[in-house]
Write a protein that holds these residues in place. Structure first.
Motif, PDB file in Angstrom:
ATOM      1  N   PRO A 129      10.265 -12.070  -3.907  1.00  0.00           N
ATOM      2  CA  PRO A 129       9.462 -13.335  -5.009  1.00  0.00           C
ATOM      3  C   PRO A 129       8.504 -13.696  -4.030  1.00  0.00           C
ATOM      4  CG  PRO A 129      12.126 -13.629  -4.699  1.00  0.00           C
ATOM      5  CD  PRO A 129      11.618 -12.483  -3.804  1.00  0.00           C
ATOM      6  N   VAL A 130       8.278 -13.475  -2.636  1.00  0.00           N
ATOM      7  CA  VAL A 130       7.222 -14.088  -1.947  1.00  0.00           C
ATOM      8  C   VAL A 130       5.918 -13.130  -2.308  1.00  0.00           C
ATOM      9  CG1 VAL A 130       6.041 -14.541   0.073  1.00  0.00           C
ATOM     10  CG2 VAL A 130       8.527 -15.102  -0.142  1.00  0.00           C
ATOM     11  N   LEU A 131       6.381 -11.808  -2.265  1.00  0.00           N
ATOM     12  CA  LEU A 131       5.017 -10.950  -2.632  1.00  0.00           C
ATOM     13  C   LEU A 131       4.935 -11.087  -4.017  1.00  0.00           C
ATOM     14  CD1 LEU A 131       3.590  -8.485  -2.224  1.00  0.00           C
ATOM     15  CD2 LEU A 131       5.602  -7.288  -2.982  1.00  0.00           C
ATOM     16  N   GLY A 132       5.904 -11.360  -5.027  1.00  0.00           N
ATOM     17  CA  GLY A 132       5.507 -11.514  -6.520  1.00  0.00           C
ATOM     18  C   GLY A 132       4.566 -12.597  -6.709  1.00  0.00           C
TER      19      GLY A 132
ATOM     20  N   MET B 228       0.697  -1.291   0.106  1.00  0.00           N
ATOM     21  CA  MET B 228       0.136  -0.041   0.063  1.00  0.00           C
ATOM     22  C   MET B 228       0.988   1.200   0.217  1.00  0.00           C
ATOM     23  SD  MET B 228      -3.312  -0.813  -0.298  1.00  0.00           S
ATOM     24  CE  MET B 228      -4.029   0.634  -0.143  1.00  0.00           C
ATOM     25  N   ALA B 229       1.964   1.066   0.275  1.00  0.00           N
ATOM     26  CA  ALA B 229       2.973   2.361   0.475  1.00  0.00           C
ATOM     27  C   ALA B 229       3.163   2.999  -0.950  1.00  0.00           C
ATOM     28  CB  ALA B 229       4.513   1.967   0.748  1.00  0.00           C
ATOM     29  N   LEU B 230       2.732   2.096  -2.277  1.00  0.00           N
ATOM     30  CA  LEU B 230       2.742   2.612  -3.341  1.00  0.00           C
ATOM     31  C   LEU B 230       1.527   3.045  -4.096  1.00  0.00           C
ATOM     32  CD1 LEU B 230       5.009  -0.251  -5.147  1.00  0.00           C
ATOM     33  CD2 LEU B 230       5.736   1.821  -4.285  1.00  0.00           C
TER      34      LEU B 230
ATOM     35  N   GLY C 231      -7.762  -4.015 -13.667  1.00  0.00           N
ATOM     36  CA  GLY C 231      -6.554  -4.212 -14.590  1.00  0.00           C
ATOM     37  C   GLY C 231      -5.542  -5.287 -13.993  1.00  0.00           C
ATOM     38  N   TRP C 232      -5.294  -6.143 -15.164  1.00  0.00           N
ATOM     39  CA  TRP C 232      -4.208  -7.194 -14.887  1.00  0.00           C
ATOM     40  C   TRP C 232      -3.044  -7.071 -16.195  1.00  0.00           C
ATOM     41  CZ3 TRP C 232      -4.075 -10.470 -18.972  1.00  0.00           C
ATOM     42  CH2 TRP C 232      -5.483 -10.686 -19.466  1.00  0.00           C
ATOM     43  N   SER C 233      -3.524  -6.502 -17.257  1.00  0.00           N
ATOM     44  CA  SER C 233      -2.667  -6.438 -18.244  1.00  0.00           C
ATOM     45  C   SER C 233      -1.178  -5.871 -18.095  1.00  0.00           C
ATOM     46  CB  SER C 233      -3.435  -5.922 -19.404  1.00  0.00           C
ATOM     47  OG  SER C 233      -4.760  -6.337 -19.651  1.00  0.00           O
ATOM     48  N   TRP C 234      -1.280  -5.220 -17.115  1.00  0.00           N
ATOM     49  CA  TRP C 234       0.152  -4.400 -16.787  1.00  0.00           C
ATOM     50  C   TRP C 234       0.998  -5.579 -16.368  1.00  0.00           C
ATOM     51  CZ3 TRP C 234       1.788  -5.476 -11.819  1.00  0.00           C
ATOM     52  CH2 TRP C 234       0.919  -5.994 -10.905  1.00  0.00           C
ATOM     53  N   LEU C 235       0.663  -6.568 -15.822  1.00  0.00           N
ATOM     54  CA  LEU C 235       1.730  -7.732 -15.388  1.00  0.00           C
ATOM     55  C   LEU C 235       2.469  -8.717 -16.511  1.00  0.00           C
ATOM     56  CD1 LEU C 235       2.931  -8.850 -12.785  1.00  0.00           C
ATOM     57  CD2 LEU C 235       0.864 -10.329 -12.485  1.00  0.00           C
ATOM     58  N   PHE C 236       1.755  -8.502 -17.505  1.00  0.00           N
ATOM     59  CA  PHE C 236       2.225  -9.612 -18.907  1.00  0.00           C
ATOM     60  C   PHE C 236       2.568  -8.841 -19.867  1.00  0.00           C
ATOM     61  CE2 PHE C 236      -0.747 -11.797 -15.854  1.00  0.00           C
ATOM     62  CZ  PHE C 236      -0.187 -12.697 -15.361  1.00  0.00           C
TER      63      PHE C 236
ATOM     64  N   PHE D 192      -2.131   2.070  -8.478  1.00  0.00           N
ATOM     65  CA  PHE D 192      -0.619   1.746  -8.452  1.00  0.00           C
ATOM     66  C   PHE D 192       0.021   1.894  -9.899  1.00  0.00           C
ATOM     67  CE2 PHE D 192      -3.138  -0.486  -5.150  1.00  0.00           C
ATOM     68  CZ  PHE D 192      -2.322  -0.466  -4.333  1.00  0.00           C
ATOM     69  N   ASP D 193       1.276   2.432  -9.737  1.00  0.00           N
ATOM     70  CA  ASP D 193       2.059   2.305 -10.835  1.00  0.00           C
ATOM     71  C   ASP D 193       2.708   0.844 -11.201  1.00  0.00           C
ATOM     72  OD1 ASP D 193       5.176   2.450 -11.638  1.00  0.00           O
ATOM     73  OD2 ASP D 193       4.108   4.154 -12.588  1.00  0.00           O
ATOM     74  N   ALA D 194       2.210   0.340 -12.288  1.00  0.00           N
ATOM     75  CA  ALA D 194       2.567  -0.784 -12.355  1.00  0.00           C
ATOM     76  C   ALA D 194       4.186  -1.308 -12.771  1.00  0.00           C
ATOM     77  CB  ALA D 194       1.854  -1.480 -13.787  1.00  0.00           C
ATOM     78  N   GLY D 195       4.896  -0.520 -13.010  1.00  0.00           N
ATOM     79  CA  GLY D 195       6.421  -0.519 -13.281  1.00  0.00           C
ATOM     80  C   GLY D 195       7.052  -0.579 -11.714  1.00  0.00           C
ATOM     81  N   ALA D 196       6.526   0.320 -10.821  1.00  0.00           N
ATOM     82  CA  ALA D 196       6.912   0.261  -9.303  1.00  0.00           C
ATOM     83  C   ALA D 196       6.649  -1.151  -8.632  1.00  0.00           C
ATOM     84  CB  ALA D 196       6.366   1.364  -8.634  1.00  0.00           C
ATOM     85  N   VAL D 197       5.380  -1.498  -9.013  1.00  0.00           N
ATOM     86  CA  VAL D 197       4.895  -2.875  -8.429  1.00  0.00           C
ATOM     87  C   VAL D 197       5.841  -3.856  -9.036  1.00  0.00           C
ATOM     88  CG1 VAL D 197       2.810  -4.411  -8.159  1.00  0.00           C
ATOM     89  CG2 VAL D 197       2.812  -2.130  -7.822  1.00  0.00           C
ATOM     90  N   ARG D 198       6.015  -4.182 -10.254  1.00  0.00           N
ATOM     91  CA  ARG D 198       6.872  -5.010 -10.896  1.00  0.00           C
ATOM     92  C   ARG D 198       8.203  -5.143 -10.186  1.00  0.00           C
ATOM     93  NH1 ARG D 198       4.050  -3.259 -15.781  1.00  0.00           N
ATOM     94  NH2 ARG D 198       5.962  -2.146 -16.419  1.00  0.00           N
ATOM     95  N   ASP D 199       8.638  -3.897 -10.403  1.00  0.00           N
ATOM     96  CA  ASP D 199      10.132  -3.911  -9.596  1.00  0.00           C
ATOM     97  C   ASP D 199      10.170  -4.388  -7.943  1.00  0.00           C
ATOM     98  OD1 ASP D 199      11.136  -2.790 -11.842  1.00  0.00           O
ATOM     99  OD2 ASP D 199      11.028  -0.500 -10.991  1.00  0.00           O
ATOM    100  N   LEU D 200       9.136  -3.972  -7.115  1.00  0.00           N
ATOM    101  CA  LEU D 200       9.021  -4.623  -5.861  1.00  0.00           C
ATOM    102  C   LEU D 200       8.722  -6.154  -5.874  1.00  0.00           C
ATOM    103  CD1 LEU D 200       8.757  -3.761  -2.970  1.00  0.00           C
ATOM    104  CD2 LEU D 200       6.298  -3.451  -3.282  1.00  0.00           C
TER     105      LEU D 200
END
Length: 136
Positions: free
Chosen positions: A95-98, A1-3, A57-62, A82-90
């Motif tokens: 990996p557990v969060l991912g 939620m910080a993002l 929205g889920w298309s941002w992940l793939f 949420f900014d998708a790039g920042a979430v993908r980086d996190l």
């Protein structure tokens, strides 16, 4: 939620269009959003309506990170964006969060595919398709 950042959309607002770049996503806090698909020769067809607590929205992940559906508010909507790039980086760092996030997104994709199939059969399939067709 910080993002997350709080955002709001008025009613009857296009949030994104099918085929556009998917660079963010939302968790809906209040209001409803209609998800639609462009049907050649017929225009947009609503395939599902989502509300509070839903992932929008889920298309941002793939890859290629393009929206597979369009989205329009049915009423005023409040959401966390949420900014998708920042979430993908996190997720790459944790990996557990991912894995947890991919699992939630996969469930959402499955739900949306079932809803889309059912709605399109209702609209365009032969009479009785839903009752006699295979259940996914």
């Amino acid at each position: 939620m910080a993002l997350a950042r709080e955002t709001a959309f008025p009613g009857a607002t296009r949030i994104f269009e099918e085929g556009e770049r998917a660079d963010r996503f939302w968790i809906i806090r209040s209001g409803t959003v209609a998800l639609d698909v462009q049907v050649p020769g017929r225009g947009r067809s609503v395939v599902e309506t989502v509300g509070a607590g839903a992932l929008l929205g889920w298309s941002w992940l793939f890859p290629p990170q393009q929206w597979h559906l369009g989205a329009e508010t049915r009423e005023p909507v409040r959401a966390w964006q949420f900014d998708a790039g920042a979430v993908r980086d996190l997720c790459a760092e944790d990996p557990v969060l991912g894995l947890a996030l991919v699992t939630v997104v996969a469930e959402t994709i499955g739900d949306r595919l079932r809803a889309t199939r059912t709605r399109l059969l209702d609209l365009y399939g032969p009479q009785g398709s839903r009752a006699s067709g295979p259940t996914p």
